[in-house]
Design a protein around this motif. Structure first.
Motif, PDB file in Angstrom:
ATOM      1  N   TRP A 251     -13.749 -30.992 -26.770  1.00  0.00           N
ATOM      2  CA  TRP A 251     -15.126 -31.490 -27.332  1.00  0.00           C
ATOM      3  C   TRP A 251     -15.574 -30.438 -28.372  1.00  0.00           C
ATOM      4  O   TRP A 251     -16.309 -30.506 -29.038  1.00  0.00           O
ATOM      5  N   LYS A 252     -15.946 -30.171 -27.277  1.00  0.00           N
ATOM      6  CA  LYS A 252     -17.515 -28.630 -27.208  1.00  0.00           C
ATOM      7  C   LYS A 252     -16.530 -27.483 -28.066  1.00  0.00           C
ATOM      8  O   LYS A 252     -17.576 -26.712 -28.578  1.00  0.00           O
ATOM      9  N   LYS A 253     -15.276 -27.445 -27.634  1.00  0.00           N
ATOM     10  CA  LYS A 253     -14.949 -26.158 -28.574  1.00  0.00           C
ATOM     11  C   LYS A 253     -14.292 -26.055 -29.956  1.00  0.00           C
ATOM     12  O   LYS A 253     -14.714 -25.955 -30.795  1.00  0.00           O
ATOM     13  N   PHE A 254     -13.853 -27.394 -30.249  1.00  0.00           N
ATOM     14  CA  PHE A 254     -14.139 -28.593 -31.495  1.00  0.00           C
ATOM     15  C   PHE A 254     -15.056 -28.290 -32.407  1.00  0.00           C
ATOM     16  O   PHE A 254     -15.078 -27.910 -33.022  1.00  0.00           O
ATOM     17  N   GLN A 255     -15.852 -28.988 -31.670  1.00  0.00           N
ATOM     18  CA  GLN A 255     -17.582 -29.118 -32.029  1.00  0.00           C
ATOM     19  C   GLN A 255     -18.113 -27.211 -32.511  1.00  0.00           C
ATOM     20  O   GLN A 255     -18.373 -26.943 -33.209  1.00  0.00           O
ATOM     21  N   LYS A 256     -17.876 -26.508 -32.121  1.00  0.00           N
ATOM     22  CA  LYS A 256     -18.298 -24.667 -32.427  1.00  0.00           C
ATOM     23  C   LYS A 256     -17.321 -25.024 -32.875  1.00  0.00           C
ATOM     24  O   LYS A 256     -18.197 -23.717 -33.905  1.00  0.00           O
ATOM     25  N   GLU A 257     -15.948 -24.860 -33.438  1.00  0.00           N
ATOM     26  CA  GLU A 257     -15.757 -23.605 -34.094  1.00  0.00           C
ATOM     27  C   GLU A 257     -15.937 -24.397 -35.603  1.00  0.00           C
ATOM     28  O   GLU A 257     -15.028 -24.116 -36.752  1.00  0.00           O
ATOM     29  N   THR A 258     -15.675 -25.948 -35.326  1.00  0.00           N
ATOM     30  CA  THR A 258     -15.590 -26.120 -36.885  1.00  0.00           C
ATOM     31  C   THR A 258     -16.875 -26.557 -37.578  1.00  0.00           C
ATOM     32  O   THR A 258     -16.850 -26.948 -38.906  1.00  0.00           O
ATOM     33  N   ASP A 259     -18.235 -26.134 -36.369  1.00  0.00           N
ATOM     34  CA  ASP A 259     -19.563 -26.500 -36.770  1.00  0.00           C
ATOM     35  C   ASP A 259     -19.829 -28.427 -37.509  1.00  0.00           C
ATOM     36  O   ASP A 259     -20.614 -28.118 -38.197  1.00  0.00           O
ATOM     37  N   ILE A 260     -19.700 -29.203 -36.886  1.00  0.00           N
ATOM     38  CA  ILE A 260     -20.061 -30.082 -37.187  1.00  0.00           C
ATOM     39  C   ILE A 260     -20.620 -30.968 -36.263  1.00  0.00           C
ATOM     40  O   ILE A 260     -20.937 -29.977 -35.258  1.00  0.00           O
ATOM     41  N   SER A 261     -22.140 -31.039 -37.440  1.00  0.00           N
ATOM     42  CA  SER A 261     -23.227 -31.714 -36.320  1.00  0.00           C
ATOM     43  C   SER A 261     -22.449 -32.869 -35.446  1.00  0.00           C
ATOM     44  O   SER A 261     -21.988 -34.058 -35.562  1.00  0.00           O
ATOM     45  N   LEU A 262     -23.567 -32.791 -34.874  1.00  0.00           N
ATOM     46  CA  LEU A 262     -22.985 -34.046 -33.323  1.00  0.00           C
ATOM     47  C   LEU A 262     -23.514 -35.435 -34.098  1.00  0.00           C
ATOM     48  O   LEU A 262     -22.891 -35.950 -33.261  1.00  0.00           O
ATOM     49  N   GLU A 263     -24.264 -35.496 -35.286  1.00  0.00           N
ATOM     50  CA  GLU A 263     -24.139 -36.778 -35.870  1.00  0.00           C
ATOM     51  C   GLU A 263     -23.205 -37.799 -36.377  1.00  0.00           C
ATOM     52  O   GLU A 263     -22.923 -38.725 -36.605  1.00  0.00           O
ATOM     53  N   ASN A 264     -22.256 -36.805 -36.385  1.00  0.00           N
ATOM     54  CA  ASN A 264     -20.981 -37.384 -36.767  1.00  0.00           C
ATOM     55  C   ASN A 264     -19.935 -37.086 -35.893  1.00  0.00           C
ATOM     56  O   ASN A 264     -18.351 -37.240 -35.919  1.00  0.00           O
ATOM     57  N   LEU A 265     -20.090 -36.874 -34.820  1.00  0.00           N
ATOM     58  CA  LEU A 265     -19.393 -36.956 -33.302  1.00  0.00           C
ATOM     59  C   LEU A 265     -20.301 -38.135 -32.483  1.00  0.00           C
ATOM     60  O   LEU A 265     -20.687 -38.308 -31.907  1.00  0.00           O
ATOM     61  N   PRO A 266     -19.987 -39.190 -33.417  1.00  0.00           N
ATOM     62  CA  PRO A 266     -21.317 -40.374 -32.130  1.00  0.00           C
ATOM     63  C   PRO A 266     -20.544 -40.604 -30.540  1.00  0.00           C
ATOM     64  O   PRO A 266     -20.758 -41.438 -29.762  1.00  0.00           O
ATOM     65  N   TYR A 267     -19.086 -40.141 -31.040  1.00  0.00           N
ATOM     66  CA  TYR A 267     -19.227 -40.693 -29.448  1.00  0.00           C
ATOM     67  C   TYR A 267     -19.205 -39.502 -27.891  1.00  0.00           C
ATOM     68  O   TYR A 267     -18.682 -38.961 -26.738  1.00  0.00           O
ATOM     69  N   GLY A 268     -19.824 -38.353 -28.755  1.00  0.00           N
ATOM     70  CA  GLY A 268     -20.321 -36.971 -27.767  1.00  0.00           C
ATOM     71  C   GLY A 268     -19.182 -36.424 -27.938  1.00  0.00           C
ATOM     72  O   GLY A 268     -18.003 -36.372 -28.017  1.00  0.00           O
ATOM     73  N   LEU A 269     -19.660 -35.416 -26.788  1.00  0.00           N
ATOM     74  CA  LEU A 269     -18.729 -33.457 -26.586  1.00  0.00           C
ATOM     75  C   LEU A 269     -18.334 -33.782 -25.222  1.00  0.00           C
ATOM     76  O   LEU A 269     -17.035 -32.376 -25.079  1.00  0.00           O
ATOM     77  N   THR A 270     -18.177 -35.431 -24.536  1.00  0.00           N
ATOM     78  CA  THR A 270     -17.579 -34.971 -23.486  1.00  0.00           C
ATOM     79  C   THR A 270     -15.986 -35.336 -23.216  1.00  0.00           C
ATOM     80  O   THR A 270     -15.913 -36.218 -23.960  1.00  0.00           O
ATOM     81  N   SER A 271     -15.323 -34.418 -22.504  1.00  0.00           N
ATOM     82  CA  SER A 271     -13.812 -35.207 -22.747  1.00  0.00           C
ATOM     83  C   SER A 271     -13.497 -35.355 -21.686  1.00  0.00           C
ATOM     84  O   SER A 271     -14.523 -36.339 -21.005  1.00  0.00           O
ATOM     85  N   ARG A 272     -12.501 -36.456 -22.377  1.00  0.00           N
ATOM     86  CA  ARG A 272     -12.942 -38.130 -21.753  1.00  0.00           C
ATOM     87  C   ARG A 272     -10.870 -38.177 -21.800  1.00  0.00           C
ATOM     88  O   ARG A 272     -10.235 -37.660 -22.696  1.00  0.00           O
TER      89      ARG A 272
END
Length: 272
Positions: A251-272
């Motif tokens: 999820w961290k890689k996904f967020q970095k490559e897409t530049d999505i705001s953390l507000e739009n990732l309500p379940y966070g960046l922890t792999s699960r």
């Protein structure tokens, strides 16, 4: 004497007549004759085609072709059009879809993983099994597991194969059957307002770099039409039933490559 003059005059006139005839023949020989084959050949007008995106007509030789579809420019080929299709994707229409409820536009992307047969995605034919499954064409005799899922009718909007190929099954304007019984932040029936993306793989293996690259490009295209999209895994919206995309989705890689705001990732960046 006069007789000889007449004889010479007659000979000179005969010479001029012969010379004139030769000049006429020379001109006729040097003049290009019309080619009867070319004259009879009708020049066919160039075929015109329609840009799939903007519907402008253009000569076929000037169009960009992808899967027998035509586009007037690279931008239109790579864009999510107003009918909910991405031109550069490979289209494989699924019958498993519905219209969205009235006045509902997608505002959630759900990320899944899929492997048919389970864990055998390294087989080159595995991607076609997924396509067949989403099109209700899967041969239940091809593998024991396929008999277990025979009769299931599911689909997703997109599939990203191990090689990074993007396949689209359902228009983003319509509802694909990917989420099942689900809830996102208190909202039930996630199929109604979501876009489903399947990544070829399972919960026990890393995803390929090519898949992250294609996924990031896809997300940017979706956000150009739906800027307020939020993102979740299937396990986030159906935690009692599903585990995908799994602990190996970064999820961290996904967020970095897409530049999505953390507000739009309500379940966070922890792999699960």
């Amino acid at each position: 004497m006069f007789k000889w003059l007449l004889l010479f005059a007659g000979a000179y006139l005969f010479y001029l007549w012969i010379k004139g005839k030769k000049q006429i023949k020379s001109k006729e020989a040097s003049t290009p004759k019309p080619n009867s084959d070319k004259a009879s050949k009708v020049v066919e007008p160039e075929a015109m085609v329609l840009c799939q995106h903007c519907k402008v007509h253009l000569p076929k030789s000037e169009a960009i072709m992808h899967e027998q579809r035509f586009y007037c420019c690279p931008e239109h080929l790579d864009t999510l059009d107003e009918r909910g299709w991405i031109g550069s994707a490979n289209w494989r229409l699924s019958p498993n879809q519905d219209v969205r409820p009235e006045n509902i536009s997608p505002d959630l992307v759900v990320i899944h993983h899929i492997s048919l047969p389970p864990g055998e995605f390294k087989n080159k034919s595995a991607s076609q099994y997924i396509i067949d499954f989403f099109q209700n064409k899967l041969d239940s005799n091809a593998h024991p597991y396929f008999a277990e899922i025979a009769g299931q009718k599911v689909s997703s909007h997109f599939l990203v194969t191990r090689s990074g190929e993007l396949i689209q099954f359902v228009s983003t304007q319509n509802k694909a059957w990917h989420a099942g019984l689900s809830s996102f932040m208190g909202r039930e029936k996630c199929n109604d307002f979501s876009i489903g993306i399947e990544l070829e793989g399972d919960g026990e293996s890393m995803f390929e770099e090519a898949q992250y690259k294609t996924l990031a490009t896809l997300i940017k295209k979706l956000r150009s039409c739906h800027p307020n999209l939020q993102f979740a895994g299937h396990s986030d919206i159906a935690p009692d039933r599903k585990t995908d995309p799994g602990k190996y989705f970064d999820w961290k890689k996904f967020q970095k490559e897409t530049d999505i705001s953390l507000e739009n990732l309500p379940y966070g960046l922890t792999s699960r």
